[in-house]
Motif scaffolding. Structure first.
Motif, PDB file in Angstrom:
ATOM      1  N   THR A 249       0.854  -1.185   0.000  1.00 55.08           N
ATOM      2  CA  THR A 249       0.000   0.000   0.000  1.00 55.08           C
ATOM      3  C   THR A 249       0.889   1.233   0.000  1.00 55.08           C
ATOM      4  O   THR A 249       1.649   1.471   0.951  1.00 55.08           O
ATOM      5  CB  THR A 249      -0.936   0.016   1.212  1.00 55.08           C
ATOM      6  OG1 THR A 249      -1.750  -1.172   1.189  1.00 55.08           O
ATOM      7  CG2 THR A 249      -1.852   1.239   1.179  1.00 55.08           C
ATOM      8  N   PHE A 250       0.815   2.001  -1.083  1.00 57.57           N
ATOM      9  CA  PHE A 250       1.687   3.159  -1.270  1.00 57.57           C
ATOM     10  C   PHE A 250       1.296   4.289  -0.339  1.00 57.57           C
ATOM     11  O   PHE A 250       0.124   4.678  -0.274  1.00 57.57           O
ATOM     12  CB  PHE A 250       1.617   3.617  -2.733  1.00 57.57           C
ATOM     13  CG  PHE A 250       2.323   4.917  -3.009  1.00 57.57           C
ATOM     14  CD1 PHE A 250       3.646   5.096  -2.670  1.00 57.57           C
ATOM     15  CD2 PHE A 250       1.650   5.962  -3.635  1.00 57.57           C
ATOM     16  CE1 PHE A 250       4.294   6.299  -2.929  1.00 57.57           C
ATOM     17  CE2 PHE A 250       2.292   7.163  -3.906  1.00 57.57           C
ATOM     18  CZ  PHE A 250       3.624   7.331  -3.543  1.00 57.57           C
ATOM     19  N   GLU A 251       2.290   4.814   0.368  1.00 60.01           N
ATOM     20  CA  GLU A 251       2.073   5.977   1.226  1.00 60.01           C
ATOM     21  C   GLU A 251       2.508   7.211   0.447  1.00 60.01           C
ATOM     22  O   GLU A 251       3.692   7.527   0.365  1.00 60.01           O
ATOM     23  CB  GLU A 251       2.866   5.827   2.526  1.00 60.01           C
ATOM     24  CG  GLU A 251       2.396   4.653   3.381  1.00 60.01           C
ATOM     25  CD  GLU A 251       3.188   4.521   4.665  1.00 60.01           C
ATOM     26  OE1 GLU A 251       3.903   5.488   5.018  1.00 60.01           O
ATOM     27  OE2 GLU A 251       3.097   3.465   5.299  1.00 60.01           O
ATOM     28  N   GLY A 252       1.571   7.890  -0.145  1.00 60.14           N
ATOM     29  CA  GLY A 252       1.844   9.064  -0.964  1.00 60.14           C
ATOM     30  C   GLY A 252       0.641   9.382  -1.820  1.00 60.14           C
ATOM     31  O   GLY A 252      -0.466   8.879  -1.580  1.00 60.14           O
ATOM     32  N   ASN A 253       0.849  10.194  -2.844  1.00 60.57           N
ATOM     33  CA  ASN A 253      -0.241  10.600  -3.736  1.00 60.57           C
ATOM     34  C   ASN A 253      -0.013  10.054  -5.135  1.00 60.57           C
ATOM     35  O   ASN A 253       1.114  10.017  -5.616  1.00 60.57           O
ATOM     36  CB  ASN A 253      -0.328  12.131  -3.794  1.00 60.57           C
ATOM     37  CG  ASN A 253      -0.708  12.735  -2.455  1.00 60.57           C
ATOM     38  OD1 ASN A 253      -1.622  12.254  -1.788  1.00 60.57           O
ATOM     39  ND2 ASN A 253       0.001  13.777  -2.047  1.00 60.57           N
ATOM     40  N   ARG A 254      -1.109   9.664  -5.765  1.00 60.69           N
ATOM     41  CA  ARG A 254      -1.047   9.145  -7.131  1.00 60.69           C
ATOM     42  C   ARG A 254      -1.880  10.037  -8.029  1.00 60.69           C
ATOM     43  O   ARG A 254      -2.989  10.447  -7.679  1.00 60.69           O
ATOM     44  CB  ARG A 254      -1.580   7.713  -7.162  1.00 60.69           C
ATOM     45  CG  ARG A 254      -1.830   7.139  -8.548  1.00 60.69           C
ATOM     46  CD  ARG A 254      -3.307   6.938  -8.770  1.00 60.69           C
ATOM     47  NE  ARG A 254      -3.601   6.175  -9.975  1.00 60.69           N
ATOM     48  CZ  ARG A 254      -4.802   6.094 -10.518  1.00 60.69           C
ATOM     49  NH1 ARG A 254      -5.836   6.699  -9.943  1.00 60.69           N
ATOM     50  NH2 ARG A 254      -5.015   5.409 -11.618  1.00 60.69           N
ATOM     51  N   TYR A 255      -1.316  10.359  -9.206  1.00 60.80           N
ATOM     52  CA  TYR A 255      -2.022  11.182 -10.189  1.00 60.80           C
ATOM     53  C   TYR A 255      -2.102  10.415 -11.501  1.00 60.80           C
ATOM     54  O   TYR A 255      -1.079   9.950 -12.020  1.00 60.80           O
ATOM     55  CB  TYR A 255      -1.289  12.520 -10.399  1.00 60.80           C
ATOM     56  CG  TYR A 255      -1.128  13.312  -9.129  1.00 60.80           C
ATOM     57  CD1 TYR A 255      -2.181  14.080  -8.616  1.00 60.80           C
ATOM     58  CD2 TYR A 255       0.066  13.279  -8.415  1.00 60.80           C
ATOM     59  CE1 TYR A 255      -2.042  14.791  -7.432  1.00 60.80           C
ATOM     60  CE2 TYR A 255       0.214  13.988  -7.239  1.00 60.80           C
ATOM     61  CZ  TYR A 255      -0.844  14.746  -6.741  1.00 60.80           C
ATOM     62  OH  TYR A 255      -0.702  15.443  -5.564  1.00 60.80           O
ATOM     63  N   ASP A 256      -3.300  10.270 -12.018  1.00 55.79           N
ATOM     64  CA  ASP A 256      -3.507   9.554 -13.275  1.00 55.79           C
ATOM     65  C   ASP A 256      -3.260  10.506 -14.435  1.00 55.79           C
ATOM     66  O   ASP A 256      -4.176  11.177 -14.909  1.00 55.79           O
ATOM     67  CB  ASP A 256      -4.922   8.981 -13.331  1.00 55.79           C
ATOM     68  CG  ASP A 256      -5.200   8.268 -14.654  1.00 55.79           C
ATOM     69  OD1 ASP A 256      -4.241   8.043 -15.426  1.00 55.79           O
ATOM     70  OD2 ASP A 256      -6.374   7.955 -14.915  1.00 55.79           O
ATOM     71  N   CYS A 257      -2.014  10.556 -14.898  1.00 53.78           N
ATOM     72  CA  CYS A 257      -1.661  11.481 -15.976  1.00 53.78           C
ATOM     73  C   CYS A 257      -1.958  10.911 -17.352  1.00 53.78           C
ATOM     74  O   CYS A 257      -1.562  11.500 -18.368  1.00 53.78           O
ATOM     75  CB  CYS A 257      -0.187  11.884 -15.851  1.00 53.78           C
ATOM     76  SG  CYS A 257       0.144  12.872 -14.383  1.00 53.78           S
ATOM     77  N   GLY A 258      -2.647   9.790 -17.402  1.00 56.61           N
ATOM     78  CA  GLY A 258      -3.162   9.296 -18.672  1.00 56.61           C
ATOM     79  C   GLY A 258      -4.448  10.001 -19.062  1.00 56.61           C
ATOM     80  O   GLY A 258      -4.920   9.872 -20.184  1.00 56.61           O
ATOM     81  N   SER A 259      -5.024  10.756 -18.124  1.00 58.70           N
ATOM     82  CA  SER A 259      -6.228  11.539 -18.408  1.00 58.70           C
ATOM     83  C   SER A 259      -5.889  13.018 -18.335  1.00 58.70           C
ATOM     84  O   SER A 259      -4.981  13.434 -17.609  1.00 58.70           O
ATOM     85  CB  SER A 259      -7.342  11.214 -17.409  1.00 58.70           C
ATOM     86  OG  SER A 259      -7.088  11.829 -16.154  1.00 58.70           O
ATOM     87  N   LYS A 260      -6.623  13.829 -19.070  1.00 57.83           N
ATOM     88  CA  LYS A 260      -6.346  15.267 -19.099  1.00 57.83           C
ATOM     89  C   LYS A 260      -6.586  15.909 -17.734  1.00 57.83           C
ATOM     90  O   LYS A 260      -5.793  16.750 -17.285  1.00 57.83           O
ATOM     91  CB  LYS A 260      -7.207  15.939 -20.167  1.00 57.83           C
ATOM     92  CG  LYS A 260      -6.885  15.510 -21.588  1.00 57.83           C
ATOM     93  CD  LYS A 260      -7.861  16.112 -22.585  1.00 57.83           C
ATOM     94  CE  LYS A 260      -7.646  15.555 -23.981  1.00 57.83           C
ATOM     95  NZ  LYS A 260      -8.638  16.079 -24.947  1.00 57.83           N
ATOM     96  N   THR A 261      -7.656  15.508 -17.078  1.00 61.26           N
ATOM     97  CA  THR A 261      -7.941  16.107 -15.770  1.00 61.26           C
ATOM     98  C   THR A 261      -6.894  15.683 -14.743  1.00 61.26           C
ATOM     99  O   THR A 261      -6.480  16.490 -13.902  1.00 61.26           O
ATOM    100  CB  THR A 261      -9.346  15.715 -15.288  1.00 61.26           C
ATOM    101  OG1 THR A 261      -9.492  14.284 -15.365  1.00 61.26           O
ATOM    102  CG2 THR A 261     -10.418  16.376 -16.134  1.00 61.26           C
TER     103      THR A 261
END
Length: 290
Positions: A249-261
């Motif tokens: 379980t990752f302790e941090g933030n994930r951003y889905d940069c495959g989507s524009k938003t």
């Protein structure tokens, strides 16, 4: 503690066309689109290096040579900057040690599993990491370093997961969990986009893997799965039970940069954290939001 063969190789699947970002990606690989002032691929490579990975393997396609050039020495640029007294340290992360970067081609877009299989000759008999650059993972330490530390403890195969609201699980691949110990969860199965009522957990697979080389043999004989592509998830599922398999379980933030938003969210979030621009960006955001 048992000694496990160290993770020194990482595969980066970067052959995708980036059609969701057209026309920006008509001539520029999507992996080179910047989050503030660093290309997306740079974040993933830096994450791998932090984790002790020494050999970077790019699985590329047509029109992706600029990714490799980004990590080359730009003689003209550096000479001009040096002559003008410019700070050269900004380029330090972009210079690869000779021989550290290897590229292989995925001539036909047959899916993530096929992309990984294309790197089989370089991976050889070594365990290896996989980083999907579209998934921007921000944490201290980085996601892959957290995973390597867990691997040193348990060995086998590992995937990174994130906990999300249970009502959102039907958009993701989730794990069927077993015994939990801190951030480690035994993986008993993998379920792709389950109905909310049937989801075995709220822990979603999030674009970072450490796999044993035997996965290449599974991929070699594997037929097409969902979407008519060779799926990495299917190959991993076949290895559960024959080798240790855990989720971190990752302790941090994930951003889905495959989507524009997701891309815009990542740009804003990282800009706000910057000492050189955070206050100014925060003021711009307040003004735009009225």
């Amino acid at each position: 503690m048992t000694q496990h063969k160290p993770i020194k190789k990482a595969v980066f699947p970067v052959a995708g066309l980036g059609t969701r970002f057209l026309p920006a990606t008509k001539a520029i690989p999507k992996e080179l689109l910047p989050i503030v002032d660093r290309p997306l691929i740079q974040y993933a490579v830096d994450e791998a290096r932090e984790a002790g990975i020494e050999q970077i393997i790019f699985v590329t396609g047509r029109g992706k040579t600029a990714i490799v050039e980004h990590f080359d020495v730009a003689f003209e640029l550096e000479t001009t900057m040096e002559e003008r007294g410019k700070d050269m340290s900004v380029l330090d992360p972009t210079r690869a040690t000779p021989g550290d970067i290897i590229t292989v081609r995925q001539q036909v877009p047959l899916g993530l599993g096929h992309a990984i299989w294309c790197a089989r000759a370089i991976v050889g008999d070594d365990p290896f990491a996989i980083l999907l650059p579209d998934e921007l993972m921000v944490g201290e330490p980085g996601c892959m370093k957290q995973m390597v530390e867990a691997y040193d403890e348990v060995g086998g195969n590992l995937i990174s997961v994130l906990e999300i609201p249970h009502e959102d699980v039907s958009s993701y691949g989730v794990i069927d969990p077993g015994e939990e110990k801190g951030s480690l969860t035994e993986v008993k199965g993998l379920v792709e986009k389950p109905p909310v009522a049937e989801a075995p957990s709220n822990k979603i697979v999030s674009g970072r893997y450490i796999l044993q080389p035997e996965v290449m043999g599974v991929l070699k004989d594997q037929g097409k799965g969902a979407g008519g592509e060779i799926q990495l998830t299917d190959a991993m599922a076949k290895m559960i039970g024959s080798q240790p398999f855990h989720a971190v379980t990752f302790e941090g933030n994930r951003y889905d940069c495959g989507s524009k938003t997701g891309f815009v969210e990542a740009t804003l979030a990282l800009a706000l954290e910057r000492e050189d621009m955070g206050d100014e960006v925060r003021e711009i955001a307040r003004r735009l939001l009225g």
